[in-house]
Design a protein around this motif. Structure first.
Motif, PDB file in Angstrom:
ATOM      1  N   VAL A  46       0.852  -1.184   0.000  1.00 22.39           N
ATOM      2  CA  VAL A  46       0.000   0.000   0.000  1.00 22.39           C
ATOM      3  C   VAL A  46       0.892   1.240   0.000  1.00 22.39           C
ATOM      4  O   VAL A  46       1.870   1.308   0.750  1.00 22.39           O
ATOM      5  CB  VAL A  46      -0.933   0.000   1.225  1.00 22.39           C
ATOM      6  N   ALA A  47       0.547   2.217  -0.843  1.00 23.01           N
ATOM      7  CA  ALA A  47       1.394   3.396  -1.000  1.00 23.01           C
ATOM      8  C   ALA A  47       0.596   4.668  -0.769  1.00 23.01           C
ATOM      9  O   ALA A  47      -0.566   4.778  -1.173  1.00 23.01           O
ATOM     10  CB  ALA A  47       2.003   3.430  -2.399  1.00 23.01           C
ATOM     11  N   ALA A  48       1.236   5.635  -0.104  1.00 21.74           N
ATOM     12  CA  ALA A  48       0.725   7.003  -0.052  1.00 21.74           C
ATOM     13  C   ALA A  48       1.495   7.796  -1.089  1.00 21.74           C
ATOM     14  O   ALA A  48       2.726   7.734  -1.131  1.00 21.74           O
ATOM     15  CB  ALA A  48       0.918   7.601   1.332  1.00 21.74           C
ATOM     16  N   VAL A  49       0.775   8.512  -1.930  1.00 24.96           N
ATOM     17  CA  VAL A  49       1.428   9.242  -3.016  1.00 24.96           C
ATOM     18  C   VAL A  49       0.969  10.695  -3.017  1.00 24.96           C
ATOM     19  O   VAL A  49      -0.157  11.021  -2.629  1.00 24.96           O
ATOM     20  CB  VAL A  49       1.144   8.593  -4.392  1.00 24.96           C
ATOM     21  N   TYR A  50       1.893  11.536  -3.438  1.00 26.90           N
ATOM     22  CA  TYR A  50       1.597  12.949  -3.655  1.00 26.90           C
ATOM     23  C   TYR A  50       1.859  13.202  -5.132  1.00 26.90           C
ATOM     24  O   TYR A  50       3.014  13.228  -5.568  1.00 26.90           O
ATOM     25  CB  TYR A  50       2.487  13.829  -2.787  1.00 26.90           C
ATOM     26  N   GLY A  51       0.778  13.304  -5.891  1.00 27.08           N
ATOM     27  CA  GLY A  51       0.922  13.252  -7.333  1.00 27.08           C
ATOM     28  C   GLY A  51       1.310  11.839  -7.718  1.00 27.08           C
ATOM     29  O   GLY A  51       0.574  10.885  -7.432  1.00 27.08           O
ATOM     30  N   SER A  52       2.487  11.676  -8.297  1.00 30.52           N
ATOM     31  CA  SER A  52       2.978  10.331  -8.607  1.00 30.52           C
ATOM     32  C   SER A  52       4.144   9.922  -7.718  1.00 30.52           C
ATOM     33  O   SER A  52       4.699   8.844  -7.882  1.00 30.52           O
ATOM     34  CB  SER A  52       3.428  10.264 -10.081  1.00 30.52           C
ATOM     35  N   ARG A  53       4.475  10.789  -6.767  1.00 31.64           N
ATOM     36  CA  ARG A  53       5.644  10.543  -5.930  1.00 31.64           C
ATOM     37  C   ARG A  53       5.260   9.813  -4.655  1.00 31.64           C
ATOM     38  O   ARG A  53       4.329  10.210  -3.943  1.00 31.64           O
ATOM     39  CB  ARG A  53       6.361  11.847  -5.604  1.00 31.64           C
ATOM     40  N   LEU A  54       6.011   8.763  -4.326  1.00 28.85           N
ATOM     41  CA  LEU A  54       5.759   7.990  -3.116  1.00 28.85           C
ATOM     42  C   LEU A  54       6.194   8.775  -1.888  1.00 28.85           C
ATOM     43  O   LEU A  54       7.336   9.260  -1.818  1.00 28.85           O
ATOM     44  CB  LEU A  54       6.531   6.668  -3.163  1.00 28.85           C
ATOM     45  N   VAL A  55       5.287   8.872  -0.911  1.00 29.90           N
ATOM     46  CA  VAL A  55       5.611   9.588   0.327  1.00 29.90           C
ATOM     47  C   VAL A  55       5.310   8.734   1.561  1.00 29.90           C
ATOM     48  O   VAL A  55       5.500   9.185   2.687  1.00 29.90           O
ATOM     49  CB  VAL A  55       4.860  10.929   0.409  1.00 29.90           C
ATOM     50  N   GLY A  56       4.852   7.509   1.352  1.00 24.47           N
ATOM     51  CA  GLY A  56       4.583   6.620   2.482  1.00 24.47           C
ATOM     52  C   GLY A  56       4.251   5.225   1.981  1.00 24.47           C
ATOM     53  O   GLY A  56       3.935   5.028   0.804  1.00 24.47           O
ATOM     54  N   PHE A  57       4.350   4.245   2.870  1.00 25.22           N
ATOM     55  CA  PHE A  57       4.020   2.871   2.493  1.00 25.22           C
ATOM     56  C   PHE A  57       3.434   2.139   3.696  1.00 25.22           C
ATOM     57  O   PHE A  57       3.631   2.525   4.855  1.00 25.22           O
ATOM     58  CB  PHE A  57       5.261   2.119   2.002  1.00 25.22           C
ATOM     59  N   ALA A  58       2.734   1.053   3.405  1.00 27.49           N
ATOM     60  CA  ALA A  58       2.304   0.079   4.422  1.00 27.49           C
ATOM     61  C   ALA A  58       2.337  -1.286   3.761  1.00 27.49           C
ATOM     62  O   ALA A  58       1.845  -1.464   2.640  1.00 27.49           O
ATOM     63  CB  ALA A  58       0.904   0.399   4.935  1.00 27.49           C
ATOM     64  N   GLY A  59       2.916  -2.260   4.452  1.00 25.08           N
ATOM     65  CA  GLY A  59       2.941  -3.575   3.855  1.00 25.08           C
ATOM     66  C   GLY A  59       4.236  -4.316   4.133  1.00 25.08           C
ATOM     67  O   GLY A  59       4.987  -3.933   5.035  1.00 25.08           O
ATOM     68  N   PRO A  60       4.492  -5.346   3.347  1.00 25.81           N
ATOM     69  CA  PRO A  60       3.693  -5.825   2.230  1.00 25.81           C
ATOM     70  C   PRO A  60       2.382  -6.450   2.691  1.00 25.81           C
ATOM     71  O   PRO A  60       2.168  -6.649   3.889  1.00 25.81           O
ATOM     72  CB  PRO A  60       4.596  -6.887   1.596  1.00 25.81           C
ATOM     73  N   VAL A  61       1.517  -6.746   1.732  1.00 23.82           N
ATOM     74  CA  VAL A  61       0.212  -7.346   2.029  1.00 23.82           C
ATOM     75  C   VAL A  61       0.317  -8.831   1.711  1.00 23.82           C
ATOM     76  O   VAL A  61       0.161  -9.249   0.568  1.00 23.82           O
ATOM     77  CB  VAL A  61      -0.907  -6.685   1.204  1.00 23.82           C
ATOM     78  N   VAL A  62       0.622  -9.634   2.741  1.00 27.12           N
ATOM     79  CA  VAL A  62       0.878 -11.067   2.550  1.00 27.12           C
ATOM     80  C   VAL A  62       0.010 -11.860   3.522  1.00 27.12           C
ATOM     81  O   VAL A  62       0.055 -11.632   4.733  1.00 27.12           O
ATOM     82  CB  VAL A  62       2.367 -11.400   2.785  1.00 27.12           C
TER      83      VAL A  62
END
Length: 328
Positions: free
Chosen positions: A234-250
């Protein structure tokens, strides 16, 4: 009673002792393959740092630790994995045996140049425990000594300091719902240009920069590898730029949802992205048929309010323990 170092002939007796005694503190019962993978054939297992107590040809006690300069705090710390004694010996004799086994571990750590003994989540021998009141739900690592249990009491009596309390938390995903407050927070974040969605390396940029800014070596390896292999993150994005993550989803074979962590770039904190990532992570797990989630967190962690809002309950409490000066 004879106390000596481990040899391969002890494996069956050690497994039987584990399934009689370790389970009293809530650890998961193990079969031969599980005991081999978690302990006896673990890369960090050292027969010189494993002790058994034997009487009449029967194994009545077991203590296992591990060391390694490459481990977190490894230059100064030895890690205690377990200290077990057969309850059939009687309370007084079992307590005496546990104290002697613990002393053997401490002396071994000192021989290897360690100055402290620790019980905490950096121990590479990750012992699974069962969530009380569930149909076998488990967490894959005990972050300390189960509070109020046999090991906890032994360490307190031996002069170990209780450095923190860790809450083992559990959520049955069948009962998970996204609250209205999170839906409103999503709308506000969207108005500020943020979105939370599945990471897509073909559309999103800045993963390496994000992981470097978070400074967690585990995340730098695992999340980058998952992105390369197409494992959901799971990614948090600002426009197309990654600014956060959660995971992986397994989804693990047990039905548990595994994830390495959640991180938000320091320059993008203050927009509620941490809680948005967490609730999206829960939704992602439910969407792939995950039965439950578990995690552990410190008793002072502000994120507790996020977990509470998601429906997590404290299932078990663990004490992070340390004794310093063991070589003096």
């Amino acid at each position: 009673m004879t106390i000596r170092n481990w040899n391969e002939e002890d494996r069956r007796g050690a497994l039987a002792l584990w399934n009689r005694e370790a389970v009293r503190d809530g650890y998961k019962p193990l079969d031969e393959a599980g005991f081999a993978a978690l302990i006896a054939e673990h890369p960090q297992f050292d027969p010189g740092t494993a002790f058994v107590a034997e009487a009449g040809g029967e194994l009545r006690g077991l203590a296992i630790g591990c060391t390694g300069d490459e481990l977190p705090l490894g230059a100064q710390a030895g890690y205690i994995t377990c200290v077990l004694a057969d309850a059939a010996l009687g309370e007084a004799e079992a307590d005496r045996l546990r104290r002697e086994l613990l002393s053997r571990l401490e002396r071994r750590f000192a021989e290897l140049g360690k100055t402290q003994a620790d019980v905490l989540f950096f121990n590479p021998m990750r012992l699974p425990w069962l969530v009380p009141g569930t149909p076998g739900h488990e967490h894959n690592n005990a972050p300390g000594a189960p509070a109020g249990g046999t090991l906890h009491r032994l360490l307190l009596e031996a002069g170990y300091a209780e450095r923190s309390l860790q809450h083992g938390m559990h959520l049955d995903l069948a009962h998970f719902e996204v609250p209205e407050s999170i839906l409103l927070k999503r709308s506000r974040a969207a108005a500020e240009g943020y979105a939370v969605e599945r990471l897509d390396p073909t559309r999103h940029t800045g993963l390496e920069e994000l992981l470097d800014a978070l400074g967690n070596p585990l995340w730098q390896r695992e999340i980058a590898d998952c992105a390369a292999r197409g494992v959901p993150v799971v990614a948090a994005v600002y426009g197309s730029r990654l600014v956060g993550f959660a995971g992986p989803v397994v989804r693990e074979p047990s039905g548990r949802g595994y994830f390495a962590g959640i991180g938000v770039h320091p320059e993008h904190e203050g927009h509620g992205l941490g809680s948005l990532l967490f609730f999206s992570l829960c939704e992602a797990f439910r969407s792939i048929g995950t039965d439950y989630m578990t995690l552990f967190t410190g008793s002072e962690n502000p994120a507790l309010r996020i977990y509470d809002k998601a429906g997590f309950k404290t299932a078990k409490t663990f004490a992070v323990m340390r004794k310093e000066g063991i070589g003096s």
